[in-house]
Write a protein that holds these residues in place. Structure first.
Motif, PDB file in Angstrom:
ATOM      1  N   GLY A 160       0.761  -1.239   0.000  1.00 41.77           N
ATOM      2  CA  GLY A 160       0.000   0.000   0.000  1.00 41.77           C
ATOM      3  C   GLY A 160       0.790   1.286   0.000  1.00 41.77           C
ATOM      4  O   GLY A 160       2.019   1.325   0.164  1.00 41.77           O
ATOM      5  N   GLY A 176      -4.523  -0.346  -0.447  1.00 31.66           N
ATOM      6  CA  GLY A 176      -4.928  -1.201  -1.551  1.00 31.66           C
ATOM      7  C   GLY A 176      -4.825  -0.582  -2.922  1.00 31.66           C
ATOM      8  O   GLY A 176      -3.963   0.245  -3.219  1.00 31.66           O
ATOM      9  N   ARG A 177      -5.757  -0.972  -3.763  1.00 35.51           N
ATOM     10  CA  ARG A 177      -5.679  -0.708  -5.194  1.00 35.51           C
ATOM     11  C   ARG A 177      -5.714   0.771  -5.533  1.00 35.51           C
ATOM     12  O   ARG A 177      -5.034   1.227  -6.448  1.00 35.51           O
ATOM     13  CB  ARG A 177      -6.834  -1.446  -5.877  1.00 35.51           C
ATOM     14  CG  ARG A 177      -6.731  -1.509  -7.366  1.00 35.51           C
ATOM     15  CD  ARG A 177      -7.677  -2.568  -7.923  1.00 35.51           C
ATOM     16  NE  ARG A 177      -6.993  -3.790  -8.294  1.00 35.51           N
ATOM     17  CZ  ARG A 177      -7.491  -5.006  -8.178  1.00 35.51           C
ATOM     18  NH1 ARG A 177      -8.675  -5.166  -7.608  1.00 35.51           N
ATOM     19  NH2 ARG A 177      -6.810  -6.060  -8.566  1.00 35.51           N
ATOM     20  N   VAL A 202      -2.232   2.162  -4.958  1.00 35.35           N
ATOM     21  CA  VAL A 202      -1.301   1.655  -5.967  1.00 35.35           C
ATOM     22  C   VAL A 202      -1.558   2.332  -7.305  1.00 35.35           C
ATOM     23  O   VAL A 202      -0.625   2.736  -8.015  1.00 35.35           O
ATOM     24  CB  VAL A 202      -1.420   0.120  -6.081  1.00 35.35           C
ATOM     25  CG1 VAL A 202      -0.559  -0.405  -7.229  1.00 35.35           C
ATOM     26  CG2 VAL A 202      -1.018  -0.543  -4.769  1.00 35.35           C
ATOM     27  N   ASP A 228       1.798  -3.651  -7.405  1.00 37.22           N
ATOM     28  CA  ASP A 228       0.732  -3.975  -8.348  1.00 37.22           C
ATOM     29  C   ASP A 228       0.435  -5.471  -8.365  1.00 37.22           C
ATOM     30  O   ASP A 228      -0.717  -5.887  -8.495  1.00 37.22           O
ATOM     31  CB  ASP A 228       1.139  -3.510  -9.749  1.00 37.22           C
ATOM     32  CG  ASP A 228      -0.063  -3.221 -10.631  1.00 37.22           C
ATOM     33  OD1 ASP A 228      -1.118  -2.817 -10.105  1.00 37.22           O
ATOM     34  OD2 ASP A 228       0.053  -3.406 -11.855  1.00 37.22           O
ATOM     35  N   THR A 261      -3.266  -6.414  -3.054  1.00 42.49           N
ATOM     36  CA  THR A 261      -3.819  -5.386  -3.929  1.00 42.49           C
ATOM     37  C   THR A 261      -5.097  -5.874  -4.591  1.00 42.49           C
ATOM     38  O   THR A 261      -5.989  -5.070  -4.907  1.00 42.49           O
ATOM     39  CB  THR A 261      -2.777  -4.973  -4.988  1.00 42.49           C
ATOM     40  OG1 THR A 261      -1.595  -4.529  -4.312  1.00 42.49           O
ATOM     41  CG2 THR A 261      -3.289  -3.852  -5.868  1.00 42.49           C
TER      42      THR A 261
END
Length: 868
Positions: free
Chosen positions: A575, A618-619, A622, A604, A609
């Motif tokens: 993260g 998280g995503r 990223v 990634d 993720t």
């Protein structure tokens, strides 16, 4: 709370793991150790095993508890059995560690454990349980809540769990222990304050499983109506006397547990409290809650008193104080101060009665004063009350109890009560106790701020509030780092902020130590459960703040950051906040693009993720890193990776399991963070889908807003913890960061209407308990500067500058520069989340406008937020 307390003991200035304490008191060790066995110190434990012995991954773990005064004898008997049976075991290594694990504020699921034994199989466990129960049949110990006792033993317990270090990484950088259930699946090795078994695992040591309790809970003749405050010492309850129907208050004390630093147990303190209440009530009814009953049920002691109706003073102040509310009239302030004066006067009369009867209260605090519906102040919780002809007890509330040096040098029998009353008076103005003890000169700035933003503090209340803090700045301060005067702040606020930023940077560099293996800069306590490299708690965050402030990064610090990030990459989460994505952002800004891309690729492809979408862990975070790399390189592949992150979020049918715990709200763990990323992604790609999705997420966030009584909007942590929070990481300031960007498009009336209500609460505060970025005043100043940039008005800019000047009073002068108290204000720290680096970042944002922050992505304008 205990984590910060425990990690404040090893060093007088900075947080450090408890196990690094130089002198943890007398050491425990078997009196007759087996010569061939290996002894290893492991954190606060001492581990004993045969050479080349191997533990199974999991099984029936045996725990033995002990009274503090019998710990050595219990250890000798446990060691004798384990040596003879050739089974590895461990025990708490020293007396201070024992006190911490059994402290009244210890984690209930872990407390009570003194020895842990690791039998290789169920039959060995059964044999050991019998042998240990027999060897310890005359011993008493605390009940270990996470375990089940064996037979009629009072010290031998067991639970099913992991023996080794099998664990999984969580998005916040901590690790969760794992155990296989009956079907062979990995599940969390749960340590709860009650006995639990993984699915498919049955207890072989009882004839039948115990039935779950249901229906009304009775303690002797009292039906429990509500649990008020569970603790390792026991708990408190509202109950009904089934004989009379009267509502009562019950306080529970667990046996041989809930210790204080003097070694006194919860039961000893409860018996003492009952004796004090009985004597006081007989002499002066009403001076204390009426004692009604005291008894032992099973192994626990219970004190029953009258139920005092009312709110804790902390709650009462937060509800009625105009000092943290917007839209208050001039008449509200003298009325509020009059109510505070009445509360303090009422407590004075009560204390006069106590003192005349020969007692001190001993622990005056916001939680030990109740304000009744009629407005009277009542003292409750007489646990620390003692006779005036003896010493005060070794307990009290931080900030409300005299410092050790003051107690040592005083022969005033009323000192603890006088100090506590002064602290209550200060609490009427601000929760500024920790800083006041470190830098009393800062109170001059607090008083001036109160007079400027609200109303001048009444002389009588202010004199009382500062009775013990009238000294000059600390002796280790220098002229260059002493706080400015109120006149200087009024005449040149931006100049004062600029000088403060220089002092913060100087202080940060002064605390750097690249020769240490464990960390470079002093971290907060949270770092010891996560890591000391990341943006939130570690080197990356401090480097980011220094770089954004235009401070050259010493070569040895940059080299250390790169080394730690790359060599520890596989043990870090992905993260933005505690992992590789955030470190990649920092390295990219330093021009280390190849290493940044490498770390971003790690983030990634990390499994976390795929399961977490938040900005912090998280995503979304990223994806924001890929957008930043695209801006640095203009490499279209980076934009494609960012778009893939956005598409994955849009394709997630149910976002709740991918957010923070319990349907989290806010910028770091809730929908606002996702919306912020999608806003930036839409801007870079020109694809309207992303901002449309972000707008829907912000509407869902607003659906969860809390309407405050002053007309503003706030936000809770999540669906379970419903406290209204104003801060950046969790709360209104963070949500406002996302709302500001969507409001600038002018496309949504609801966003436009909500934004001023969300930002209004942040603009009122010039003080919070902590100065930090994530959960303190620095974050509010940062968010107000962010809003001012979009608003463009003088009022918004003035609010940002006013909030930032509030940071001046938190600066504690040091031999070089200034320092700031970190998480929970127990010790100094340098980190971005709660320490000096976050303050520096906020100051730079106010003084010099937006730029490449880690948690958002705005182009640098070169226009300070205070300019037109």
């Amino acid at each position: 709370m205990l984590d910060a307390l425990a990690e404040s003991l090893a060093d007088q200035e900075y947080y450090a793991p408890l196990a690094t304490m130089a002198d943890p008191g007398p050491r425990f060790a078997p009196s007759r150790p087996e010569p061939r066995w290996l002894r290893v110190e492991q954190d606060i434990w001492t581990v004993w095993s045969e050479p080349d012995s191997r533990r199974p991954e999991q099984g029936w773990k045996i725990h033995v508890s002990a009274r503090l005064d019998r710990a050595q004898q219990v250890l000798d008997r446990v060691a004798e059995v384990c040596f003879a049976q050739r089974v590895p075991f461990k025990h708490i290594a020293a007396r201070t560690f024992f006190l911490i694990l059994h402290h009244k504020h210890a984690h209930r699921a872990q407390a009570g454990k003194f020895c842990a034994i690791y039998p290789p199989d169920t039959e060995t466990a059964r044999r050991l349980l019998g042998l240990l129960s027999e060897a310890l049949r005359d011993e008493d110990g605390p009940y270990i809540l996470s375990d089940r006792r064996f037979g009629d033993s009072r010290t031998v317990h067991y639970r099913y769990g992991a023996f080794g270090a099998r664990s999984r990484l969580l998005p916040d950088g901590t690790r969760q222990g794992l155990v296989r259930d009956g079907a062979g699946r990995d599940v969390a090795d749960e340590r709860r304050p009650y006995f639990v078994l993984p699915d498919g695992i049955t207890d072989p040591f009882v004839a039948e499983q115990l039935a779950a309790h249901s229906g009304a809970i009775l303690i002797r003749d009292y039906e429990v109506l509500a649990a008020l405050q569970p603790s390792n010492a026991g708990g408190t309850y509202q109950a009904r006397d089934t004989r009379t129907g009267r509502r009562v208050f019950i306080k529970e004390a667990r046996a041989h547990n809930g210790l204080t630093w003097d070694g006194k147990s919860a039961q000893q303190r409860l018996r003492h409290e009952y004796e004090v209440l009985t004597a006081l009530h007989a002499a002066a009814p009403g001076v204390c809650p009426e004692p009604l009953d005291h008894f032992t049920e099973w192994e626990h002691d219970f004190l029953v008193t009258e139920f005092v109706e009312g709110d804790p003073l902390r709650t009462w102040l937060s509800r009625i104080s105009p000092l943290m509310r917007s839209g208050r009239s001039a008449a509200d302030y003298p009325a509020f101060f009059g109510l505070c004066r009445g509360v303090l006067d009422g407590l004075d009369r009560t204390l006069d009665q106590l003192h005349a009867l020969g007692y001190r209260f001993g622990d005056i605090s916001l939680g030990n004063v109740l304000i009744t519906p009629s407005g009277d102040a009542r003292l409750v919780d007489f646990e620390a009350a003692t006779a005036l002809d003896g010493p005060p007890v070794a307990m009290g509330t931080r900030g409300f109890s005299p410092p050790t040096a003051l107690l040592r040098d005083s022969d005033d029998p009323f000192l603890t009560d006088r100090y506590g009353m002064a602290a209550l008076a200060l609490a009427c103005f601000a929760p500024f106790h920790d800083v006041a003890e470190q830098a009393p000169a800062a109170l001059t700035l607090l008083r001036h701020e109160l007079g400027t933003a609200a109303a001048p503090p009444p002389e009588d209340l202010w004199t009382r509030a500062t009775a013990f803090h009238r000294g000059a700045a600390r002796a280790d301060g220098t002229a260059s780092s002493a706080p400015p005067s109120p006149a200087e702040v009024d005449a040149d606020p931006l100049g004062c902020l600029g000088r403060l930023a220089d002092q913060v940077a100087e202080g940060l560099l002064a605390t750097a130590d690249t020769g240490r293996k464990d960390r470079v800069f002093p971290p907060p306590p949270e770092a010891f459960g996560a890591n000391t490299v990341c943006v939130a708690y570690g080197t990356a965050g401090v480097v980011h703040a220094l770089h954004r402030a235009g401070v050259p990064i010493p070569d040895e610090i940059e080299k250390r950051l790169r080394h730690d990030a790359l060599t520890r990459r596989d043990e870090l989460p992905p993260g933005l906040d505690t992992g590789t994505a955030g470190i990649a952002r920092v390295l990219a800004a330093l021009g280390r693009l190849d290493e940044a891309v490498d770390l971003a690729g790690h983030a990634d492809g990390h499994p976390l993720t795929a399961s977490c979408t938040t900005l912090a862990g998280g995503r979304a975070g990223v994806g924001l890193t890929w957008l930043a790399l695209h801006r640095h390189t203009r490499d279209s592949r980076h934009l494609e990776r960012a778009a893939a992150a956005g598409d994955a979020i849009l394709a997630t049918a149910d976002l709740v399991p991918t957010l923070g715990a319990d349907d989290a709200r806010g910028l770091f763990h809730g929908r606002s963070g996702l919306a912020l990323f999608l806003h930036h992604l839409g801007g870079e790609t020109g694809d309207d889908r992303y901002r449309a999705a972000g707008l829907r997420l912000l509407h869902q966030e607003l659906d969860r807003a809390i309407a405050m009584d002053d007309g503003t909007l706030s936000f809770a942590d999540n669906a379970v913890i419903r406290r209204a929070m104003p801060y950046l990481a969790i709360g209104a300031a963070g949500v406002g960061t996302a709302l500001t960007r969507y409001a600038a498009t002018g496309q949504d009336e609801r966003i436009a209407a909500a934004l001023p209500l969300v930002t209004a609460g942040a603009s009122v505060a010039t003080w919070t308990r902590e100065a930090g970025l994530y959960g303190g005043l620095a974050g509010l100043a940062w968010s107000l500067a962010d809003h001012a940039e979009a608003d463009g008005g003088d009022t918004a800019r003035a609010a940002a500058v006013r909030s930032a000047t509030g940071l001046l009073k938190y600066a504690v002068p040091h031999t070089r520069g200034v320092r700031f108290l970190g998480s929970q204000a127990h010790r100094f720290s340098a980190d971005l989340s709660s320490g000096a680096a976050g303050v520096l970042l906020a100051l730079h944002r106010v003084l010099h406008g937006p730029g490449d922050e880690v948690f958002t992505l705005d182009p640098a304008t070169g226009t300070p937020a205070h300019r037109g």
